[in-house]
Design a protein around this motif. Structure first.
Motif, PDB file in Angstrom:
ATOM      1  N   LEU A  53      -8.406   1.730  13.500  1.00 38.69           N
ATOM      2  CA  LEU A  53      -7.116   2.265  13.073  1.00 38.69           C
ATOM      3  C   LEU A  53      -6.520   1.409  11.963  1.00 38.69           C
ATOM      4  O   LEU A  53      -5.943   1.931  10.999  1.00 38.69           O
ATOM      5  CB  LEU A  53      -6.167   2.324  14.265  1.00 38.69           C
ATOM      6  CG  LEU A  53      -4.886   3.132  14.080  1.00 38.69           C
ATOM      7  CD1 LEU A  53      -5.190   4.602  13.841  1.00 38.69           C
ATOM      8  CD2 LEU A  53      -3.991   2.982  15.309  1.00 38.69           C
ATOM      9  N   ALA A  54      -6.667   0.099  12.073  1.00 37.83           N
ATOM     10  CA  ALA A  54      -6.176  -0.806  11.031  1.00 37.83           C
ATOM     11  C   ALA A  54      -6.906  -0.562   9.719  1.00 37.83           C
ATOM     12  O   ALA A  54      -6.289  -0.526   8.645  1.00 37.83           O
ATOM     13  CB  ALA A  54      -6.347  -2.258  11.473  1.00 37.83           C
ATOM     14  N   ALA A  55      -8.231  -0.375   9.780  1.00 40.10           N
ATOM     15  CA  ALA A  55      -9.015  -0.145   8.568  1.00 40.10           C
ATOM     16  C   ALA A  55      -8.641   1.187   7.906  1.00 40.10           C
ATOM     17  O   ALA A  55      -8.507   1.271   6.678  1.00 40.10           O
ATOM     18  CB  ALA A  55     -10.506  -0.170   8.911  1.00 40.10           C
ATOM     19  N   VAL A  56      -8.467   2.237   8.719  1.00 39.61           N
ATOM     20  CA  VAL A  56      -8.082   3.545   8.174  1.00 39.61           C
ATOM     21  C   VAL A  56      -6.718   3.459   7.488  1.00 39.61           C
ATOM     22  O   VAL A  56      -6.520   3.994   6.387  1.00 39.61           O
ATOM     23  CB  VAL A  56      -8.059   4.600   9.299  1.00 39.61           C
ATOM     24  CG1 VAL A  56      -7.411   5.897   8.807  1.00 39.61           C
ATOM     25  CG2 VAL A  56      -9.467   4.879   9.796  1.00 39.61           C
ATOM     26  N   SER A  57      -5.770   2.758   8.114  1.00 39.91           N
ATOM     27  CA  SER A  57      -4.427   2.629   7.537  1.00 39.91           C
ATOM     28  C   SER A  57      -4.457   1.845   6.234  1.00 39.91           C
ATOM     29  O   SER A  57      -3.765   2.193   5.264  1.00 39.91           O
ATOM     30  CB  SER A  57      -3.494   1.946   8.542  1.00 39.91           C
ATOM     31  OG  SER A  57      -3.446   2.654   9.749  1.00 39.91           O
ATOM     32  N   ALA A  58      -5.248   0.781   6.190  1.00 39.30           N
ATOM     33  CA  ALA A  58      -5.351  -0.018   4.972  1.00 39.30           C
ATOM     34  C   ALA A  58      -5.936   0.808   3.829  1.00 39.30           C
ATOM     35  O   ALA A  58      -5.458   0.750   2.686  1.00 39.30           O
ATOM     36  CB  ALA A  58      -6.203  -1.260   5.233  1.00 39.30           C
ATOM     37  N   ALA A  59      -6.986   1.590   4.130  1.00 38.87           N
ATOM     38  CA  ALA A  59      -7.592   2.434   3.099  1.00 38.87           C
ATOM     39  C   ALA A  59      -6.602   3.500   2.616  1.00 38.87           C
ATOM     40  O   ALA A  59      -6.521   3.799   1.414  1.00 38.87           O
ATOM     41  CB  ALA A  59      -8.854   3.101   3.651  1.00 38.87           C
ATOM     42  N   ALA A  60      -5.821   4.075   3.552  1.00 37.11           N
ATOM     43  CA  ALA A  60      -4.830   5.086   3.175  1.00 37.11           C
ATOM     44  C   ALA A  60      -3.765   4.490   2.267  1.00 37.11           C
ATOM     45  O   ALA A  60      -3.346   5.116   1.287  1.00 37.11           O
ATOM     46  CB  ALA A  60      -4.185   5.674   4.430  1.00 37.11           C
ATOM     47  N   ALA A  61      -3.317   3.268   2.581  1.00 36.84           N
ATOM     48  CA  ALA A  61      -2.305   2.620   1.743  1.00 36.84           C
ATOM     49  C   ALA A  61      -2.832   2.392   0.336  1.00 36.84           C
ATOM     50  O   ALA A  61      -2.119   2.600  -0.656  1.00 36.84           O
ATOM     51  CB  ALA A  61      -1.878   1.300   2.375  1.00 36.84           C
ATOM     52  N   LEU A  62      -4.094   1.970   0.219  1.00 32.81           N
ATOM     53  CA  LEU A  62      -4.689   1.726  -1.090  1.00 32.81           C
ATOM     54  C   LEU A  62      -4.773   3.015  -1.904  1.00 32.81           C
ATOM     55  O   LEU A  62      -4.454   3.041  -3.102  1.00 32.81           O
ATOM     56  CB  LEU A  62      -6.081   1.116  -0.916  1.00 32.81           C
ATOM     57  CG  LEU A  62      -6.797   0.681  -2.201  1.00 32.81           C
ATOM     58  CD1 LEU A  62      -6.009  -0.419  -2.909  1.00 32.81           C
ATOM     59  CD2 LEU A  62      -8.214   0.192  -1.885  1.00 32.81           C
ATOM     60  N   ALA A 105       4.942   1.105   4.505  1.00 29.70           N
ATOM     61  CA  ALA A 105       4.817   1.293   5.951  1.00 29.70           C
ATOM     62  C   ALA A 105       3.359   1.388   6.372  1.00 29.70           C
ATOM     63  O   ALA A 105       2.974   0.874   7.435  1.00 29.70           O
ATOM     64  CB  ALA A 105       5.573   2.551   6.370  1.00 29.70           C
ATOM     65  N   MET A 106       2.519   2.016   5.547  1.00 30.50           N
ATOM     66  CA  MET A 106       1.097   2.123   5.887  1.00 30.50           C
ATOM     67  C   MET A 106       0.441   0.749   5.862  1.00 30.50           C
ATOM     68  O   MET A 106      -0.427   0.440   6.701  1.00 30.50           O
ATOM     69  CB  MET A 106       0.399   3.081   4.927  1.00 30.50           C
ATOM     70  CG  MET A 106      -0.977   3.523   5.395  1.00 30.50           C
ATOM     71  SD  MET A 106      -0.993   4.533   6.891  1.00 30.50           S
ATOM     72  CE  MET A 106      -0.628   6.156   6.242  1.00 30.50           C
ATOM     73  N   VAL A 107       0.841  -0.099   4.919  1.00 29.50           N
ATOM     74  CA  VAL A 107       0.338  -1.479   4.895  1.00 29.50           C
ATOM     75  C   VAL A 107       0.756  -2.214   6.172  1.00 29.50           C
ATOM     76  O   VAL A 107      -0.059  -2.877   6.833  1.00 29.50           O
ATOM     77  CB  VAL A 107       0.860  -2.225   3.652  1.00 29.50           C
ATOM     78  CG1 VAL A 107       0.534  -3.716   3.745  1.00 29.50           C
ATOM     79  CG2 VAL A 107       0.257  -1.634   2.380  1.00 29.50           C
ATOM     80  N   GLY A 108       2.042  -2.085   6.532  1.00 30.67           N
ATOM     81  CA  GLY A 108       2.517  -2.724   7.757  1.00 30.67           C
ATOM     82  C   GLY A 108       1.797  -2.207   8.985  1.00 30.67           C
ATOM     83  O   GLY A 108       1.462  -2.973   9.898  1.00 30.67           O
ATOM     84  N   PHE A 109       1.533  -0.910   9.022  1.00 29.20           N
ATOM     85  CA  PHE A 109       0.832  -0.330  10.166  1.00 29.20           C
ATOM     86  C   PHE A 109      -0.566  -0.919  10.299  1.00 29.20           C
ATOM     87  O   PHE A 109      -1.034  -1.204  11.409  1.00 29.20           O
ATOM     88  CB  PHE A 109       0.755   1.189   9.998  1.00 29.20           C
ATOM     89  CG  PHE A 109       0.496   1.924  11.277  1.00 29.20           C
ATOM     90  CD1 PHE A 109       1.551   2.287  12.101  1.00 29.20           C
ATOM     91  CD2 PHE A 109      -0.789   2.263  11.664  1.00 29.20           C
ATOM     92  CE1 PHE A 109       1.333   2.963  13.281  1.00 29.20           C
ATOM     93  CE2 PHE A 109      -1.026   2.939  12.837  1.00 29.20           C
ATOM     94  CZ  PHE A 109       0.033   3.301  13.659  1.00 29.20           C
TER      95      PHE A 109
END
Length: 502
Positions: free
Chosen positions: A167-176, A78-82
């Protein structure tokens, strides 16, 4: 506390932070987005209600996926999708594309919200769970503070898209980070994924919310009839379809838990009232009071920061006061804040608005952790995803409907006032299309009439939302009154026996 538990709690809190940072992010950017894309502000309410629609429509699905495939796996996906859909919002060049990306972003956020509470229920022992849920509730307030401020800072440099890109960058980093740090395990629930139920619920709720959003502009328009027709047909079909499934998306047995039923009502009342009005006040503060996007974001801070601070003490408050007390008091304080704001005049300054924002912040800070606790307390861990999903569905459905209904009330009140203030441009003023209205008469006359008309509409909506908050407090207090001395645990539904028919 072990390292694994600390990581799990951090991941669980990060989910509501990014979801609720994105939810109000367009509030202060609506005038700039409208000017950039060439539409009136009223047409952009779907940017917020569409996001809430995505959340509400997919929360049950997200909860089912978390129970089936494991909360950590669903959280990461879901974090990747976000991240992907946030980037899509930042790159959208038309209103339909932007609304579609926002709905999809909300869908990803739904899976995040459902899996985050499921993470807490599965990985944190009961004695530490109150603190974890308090942090989860505080993250909602932190997100509500960060979204408008982030958009305001971006608009100080003339653009609204960078806030969504960040927001997209933060979500991508969180998913990783989640891939390497979160312990993954498969869920205990079994059964086939309910694709039909997901489609019926999503399209049915979408029709309902779109119909409410459009009815204020032209109740006789074909699109309004089509939208309501889809809701009237598909939502009852969804209910019938769920009754025939051995493992339904909605576990009706959860409603036997007084804490769960009361939390469900309280969450929807909060969403219908204070959360929806905070969204709708953003453009009003900018256009009528002449604030910049950053200034409007700062005006929200007394409510959002106070909500965060109070929620951080949620575990201590929860040890002294019952769920009933916290939810009832939270709704009552929110209603008092809305009632105080309902006296707003075009001549008001920030100090006159401050008491209303402070009361609203106190109310949200008391209620948010309690709502999170009510969604999982007494529920079997293997059903916690569905339980959290259903509770958050009610809340996000309340957001979507609240924005649509209160937005329609603002439009109706503004239109009535505009017809007496500036009849020649009444429809354009009610829709927030100041550029179009200025083409018909002088800009000064348009600005003055718009301020009076919008204030009339906003006051009416604030009065309605205050009543909804107070009614929610009364109903929640009734549902949460003590009934039994022993807790009720809702067992997981058992799958139907395998068929022996070839």
């Amino acid at each position: 506390m072990s390292k694994t538990q600390a990581v799990t709690i951090g991941a669980a809190a990060l989910a509501p932070f990014v979801v609720f940072a994105s939810f109000p992010l367009p509030i202060v950017a609506l005038p700039a987005i409208g000017a950039d894309l060439g539409v009136g502000i009223a047409e952009l309410n779907l940017l917020v209600s569409g996001y809430a629609l995505g959340l509400g429509a997919f929360l049950l699905t997200g909860g089912s996926l978390a129970d089936r495939f494991g909360a950590a796996r669903v959280w990461i996906g879901a974090m990747v999708g976000f991240a992907v859909f946030s980037a899509g919002c930042a790159l959208a060049t038309t209103v339909p594309l932007l609304v579609a990306a926002r709905i999809a972003q909300g869908g990803a956020g739904a899976a995040l919200m459902a899996s985050s509470l499921s993470l807490i229920a599965a990985a944190v022992e009961p004695r530490r769970r109150a603190g974890a849920v308090a942090l989860w509730g505080a993250a909602i307030g932190a997100g509500l503070s960060t979204g408008p401020l982030g958009a305001g800072l971006a608009l100080e440099f003339g653009r609204w898209r960078p806030a969504l890109a960040v927001l997209a960058a933060v979500s991508a980093a969180a998913a990783l980070l989640g891939v390497f740090a979160l312990p993954t395990s498969r869920g205990a629930a079994r059964g086939r994924f309910d694709l039909l139920g997901t489609v019926l619920l999503t399209v049915g709720l979408g029709g309902l919310i779109l119909g409410v959003s459009w009815v204020g502009a032209d109740a006789s328009a074909p699109r309004v009839w089509v939208a309501f027709g889809l809701a009237v047909v598909l939502l009852p079909v969804f209910v019938l379809q769920q009754r025939r499934r051995p493992v339904p998306m909605i576990d009706v047995g959860l409603l036997r838990l007084p804490t769960y039923a009361g939390g469900l009502v309280a969450g929807m009342a909060m969403a219908l009232s204070i959360l929806s009005m905070l969204v709708l006040l953003g453009p009003y503060l900018q256009v009528v009071f002449g604030l910049s996007a950053l200034e409007a974001g700062l005006w929200y801070l007394p409510a959002t920061l106070l909500s965060t601070v109070v929620a951080l003490f949620g575990a201590r408050i929860g040890a002294r006061f019952s769920l009933r007390t916290r939810l009832t008091a939270g709704l009552a304080l929110s209603g008092a804040g809305l009632a105080a704001l309902a006296f707003v005049q075009t001549s008001w300054t920030f100090p006159l608005l401050l008491p209303g924002f402070v009361l609203a912040g106190l109310g949200m800070g008391l209620a948010n952790p309690a709502l999170g606790a009510a969604a999982v307390v007494g529920v079997a861990p293997e059903r916690s995803g569905v339980a959290a999903g259903a509770a958050n569905t009610a809340r996000q459905l309340g957001n979507a409907l609240g924005i649509a209904v209160l937005g329609a009330i603002i439009h109706a009140g503004a239109l009535t006032s505009a017809r007496s203030e500036l009849p020649v441009a009444a429809d354009l003023l009610a829709a927030g299309d100041l550029r179009g209205a200025a083409a018909l008469t002088s800009a000064d006359a348009v600005q003055a009439a718009y301020a009076v008309a919008q204030t009339s509409g906003v006051r009416l909506a604030l009065e309605v939302s205050a009543v909804l908050a107070f009614l929610g407090a009364v109903v929640a207090a009734f549902l949460l009154r003590p009934r039994t001395a022993t807790p009720i645990t809702v067992p997981a539904p058992q799958p139907a026996p395998a068929s022996t028919t070839p």
